[in-house]
Design an enzyme around this catalytic site. Structure first.
Site, PDB file in Angstrom:
ATOM      1  N   ARG A 138      44.422  22.840  44.651  1.00  0.00           N
ATOM      2  CA  ARG A 138      43.263  23.445  45.531  1.00  0.00           C
ATOM      3  C   ARG A 138      42.748  24.411  45.109  1.00  0.00           C
ATOM      4  O   ARG A 138      41.470  24.405  45.374  1.00  0.00           O
ATOM      5  CB  ARG A 138      44.475  23.869  46.755  1.00  0.00           C
ATOM      6  N   SER A 288      48.001  37.719  44.954  1.00  0.00           N
ATOM      7  CA  SER A 288      47.844  36.689  45.590  1.00  0.00           C
ATOM      8  C   SER A 288      46.755  36.545  46.873  1.00  0.00           C
ATOM      9  O   SER A 288      46.128  37.640  46.752  1.00  0.00           O
ATOM     10  CB  SER A 288      49.161  36.384  46.489  1.00  0.00           C
ATOM     11  N   CYS A 289      46.555  35.395  47.552  1.00  0.00           N
ATOM     12  CA  CYS A 289      45.479  35.313  48.522  1.00  0.00           C
ATOM     13  C   CYS A 289      45.863  36.567  49.557  1.00  0.00           C
ATOM     14  O   CYS A 289      44.941  37.295  50.145  1.00  0.00           O
ATOM     15  CB  CYS A 289      45.518  34.048  49.404  1.00  0.00           C
ATOM     16  N   THR A 290      47.266  36.815  50.093  1.00  0.00           N
ATOM     17  CA  THR A 290      47.667  37.619  51.049  1.00  0.00           C
ATOM     18  C   THR A 290      47.613  39.067  50.242  1.00  0.00           C
ATOM     19  O   THR A 290      46.978  39.993  51.127  1.00  0.00           O
ATOM     20  CB  THR A 290      49.100  37.433  51.419  1.00  0.00           C
ATOM     21  N   THR A 347      57.000  36.822  51.524  1.00  0.00           N
ATOM     22  CA  THR A 347      55.851  37.057  50.763  1.00  0.00           C
ATOM     23  C   THR A 347      56.049  38.318  49.900  1.00  0.00           C
ATOM     24  O   THR A 347      56.696  39.188  50.177  1.00  0.00           O
ATOM     25  CB  THR A 347      54.661  37.347  51.834  1.00  0.00           C
ATOM     26  N   ASN A 453      42.663  31.447  53.052  1.00  0.00           N
ATOM     27  CA  ASN A 453      43.491  31.709  51.743  1.00  0.00           C
ATOM     28  C   ASN A 453      43.082  30.634  50.747  1.00  0.00           C
ATOM     29  O   ASN A 453      43.812  30.937  49.590  1.00  0.00           O
ATOM     30  CB  ASN A 453      45.028  31.638  51.989  1.00  0.00           C
TER      31      ASN A 453
END
Length: 481
Positions: A138, A288-290, A347, A453
């Site tokens: 992705r 990370s995306c977060t 997370t 994300n």
């Protein structure tokens, strides 16, 4: 003529002007490596309607729409200058010109405002930097789309190869099809052809070698004419320095991980700590995306109010790590069906904050819930501040940060009362502050932060790669100090 006729005529006139801007913007980008911006949003490869919508965005700043009739003269003035690689913001040019009281012509003012990018001051175009994608999932495919989109003059980043494990018959055709069509992000903007004899995908003229390998040790990239490359590992298989060092093969100079790094691997959030990357650092992580979603607004709040402690709860879209239907998984809850359940999980974003913001002394905790949507997540950032404030003050601060601060490419802002997750698919920001959902009482602030994300994070990865490769050019006019 009716009022409606007047509105329609005005629209058609603006369409014509925007249409005339497209070849100028394209030529500046292809021939001089100049990216034309409007409020930090690129106008390169944009349609007529997209250019007009970006001008309309100015309502959030000045309270009224910025007209293409205002910006076209500045764009035309740029064509007369001896410009070098740079980013030039037409909206900032127009705004500073209006505030200038010296009576200069548009041409004179523009030449002065971008003087750092012209003549003897200009940066010479650099040789294109080779990029290799290790993995093509992705994030890998979205990063590939962005690299192809930004190829421009050929003097920036050049996607030279993709490394994957062999997938059997028609593998190359299937991978090209996944690049061409995406159920979430839509069609690839351009043309893609496949040269199976040479194991190559050609996307918008970019020849991308597909290398089949089961391990980094099997590859000598110089055999493919690749040198001094930046390798982007989007598999997440190796996350510490020892594992990622496997990629430092002939032809590869640096390794960038699209997952949180472990141990002493630097976790970089562009806009916050990218300028701390050491020139000789060969291995780094984009976190990370977060982490990318929460760190920029967390920094904005820390700088203005101070943060005593905080908790982040992420409501996260499901990912390929989960199962379509209940099945075995090494993590207990993630084995349950992703499209049918809300799934409590962990997370690492909160603990990663310390790497990106080492000066922040506040303790940040975190947890996550995976939900049945394929893309766009929301982080709920609950902060105890060092001083009391009001909701209006916090929103004014974050709105200003999103428009004029060094974090404007990371933080966006929406006041739309009916905003939902699908509205933010394709956002290039790390996170978007939802004004309507924001809650503030005394020293407690709760921020709701949307983030794509997949795509927003991929944009952050590209910004880091641009920075370490030296093709992140300065923006003009320089903001007032």
């Amino acid at each position: 003529m009716t009022v409606n006729d007047d509105s329609f005529t005005n629209w058609k006139n603006r369409e014509e002007i925007a249409e005339s801007m497209i070849p100028i913007i394209g030529k500046l980008h292809r021939e001089r490596d100049v990216t034309v911006l409007l409020h930090s949003r690129s106008l390169v490869n944009k349609s007529v309607v997209s250019i007009l919508k970006t001008h309309r965005f100015a309502r959030q700043i000045a309270g009224e729409e910025l007209s293409v009739t205002d910006t076209l003269p500045f764009l035309q003035a740029l064509t007369t200058l001896d410009l070098g690689p740079s980013q030039i913001d037409l909206a900032l040019l127009a705004a500073t010109y209006q505030a200038d009281e010296r009576g200069l012509s548009v041409e004179e003012f523009t030449a002065e405002a971008v003087a750092g990018a012209t003549g003897a001051n200009k940066i010479e175009c650099r040789r294109g930097r080779d990029v290799v994608l290790y993995g093509f999932g992705r994030i890998g495919r979205l990063v590939a789309r962005l690299l192809i989109e930004k190829a421009g003059s050929g003097n920036g980043l050049r996607l030279r190869a993709i490394v994957v494990r062999g997938g059997g018959a028609d593998d190359l055709v299937k991978r090209a099809s996944l690049l061409r069509r995406d159920s979430i992000h839509g069609q690839f903007q351009g043309t893609i052809t496949v040269d199976e004899a040479n194991s190559t995908i050609v996307a918008n003229g970019n020849e991308i070698k597909v290398i089949y390998a089961n391990d980094p040790s099997e590859i000598d990239y110089t055999a493919y004419g690749i040198n001094d490359a930046i390798l982007i590992d989007n598999t997440g298989k190796w996350r510490d320095r020892e594992g990622l060092s496997k990629h430092l093969r002939p032809g590869v100079d640096k390794v960038v991980l699209t997952a949180p790094g472990k141990g002493d691997v630097p976790n970089i959030v562009h806009g916050v700590n990218h300028d701390m990357i050491k020139p000789d650092e060969q291995i780094l992580s984009c976190a990370s995306c977060t982490t990318n979603a929460i760190v920029p607004p967390l920094k904005a709040m820390e700088d203005e109010y101070g943060v005593v402690r905080g908790h982040v709860e992420t409501v996260h879209s499901f990912t390929n790590d989960q199962n379509l239907l209940d099945n075995y998984h090494k993590s207990e809850r993630r084995g349950r069906s992703a499209p049918l359940n809300m799934v409590i999980t962990e997370t690492g974003a909160a603990s990663a904050v310390a790497k990106a913001l080492p000066d922040l002394k506040a303790k940040i905790t975190g947890s996550s819930i995976r939900v049945p949507v394929p893309d766009v997540s929301i982080a709920i950032l609950n902060l105890q501040l060092a001083r009391e404030t009001t909701r209006e003050e916090v929103l004014d601060h974050l709105r200003e940060v999103s428009l004029t601060s060094p974090l404007k490419r990371q933080i966006d802002f929406t006041s739309a009362p009916d905003a939902v997750s699908n509205d933010f698919i394709g956002s290039r920001h790390a996170s978007i502050v939802d004004a309507g959902a924001t809650k503030v009482e005394g020293d407690n602030a709760i921020l709701y932060l949307w983030y794509d994300n997949e795509f927003g994070y991929s944009c952050q990865v590209i910004r880091v790669v641009q920075y370490v490769s030296g093709v992140e050019y300065p923006t003009y006019p320089a903001p007032a100090v």
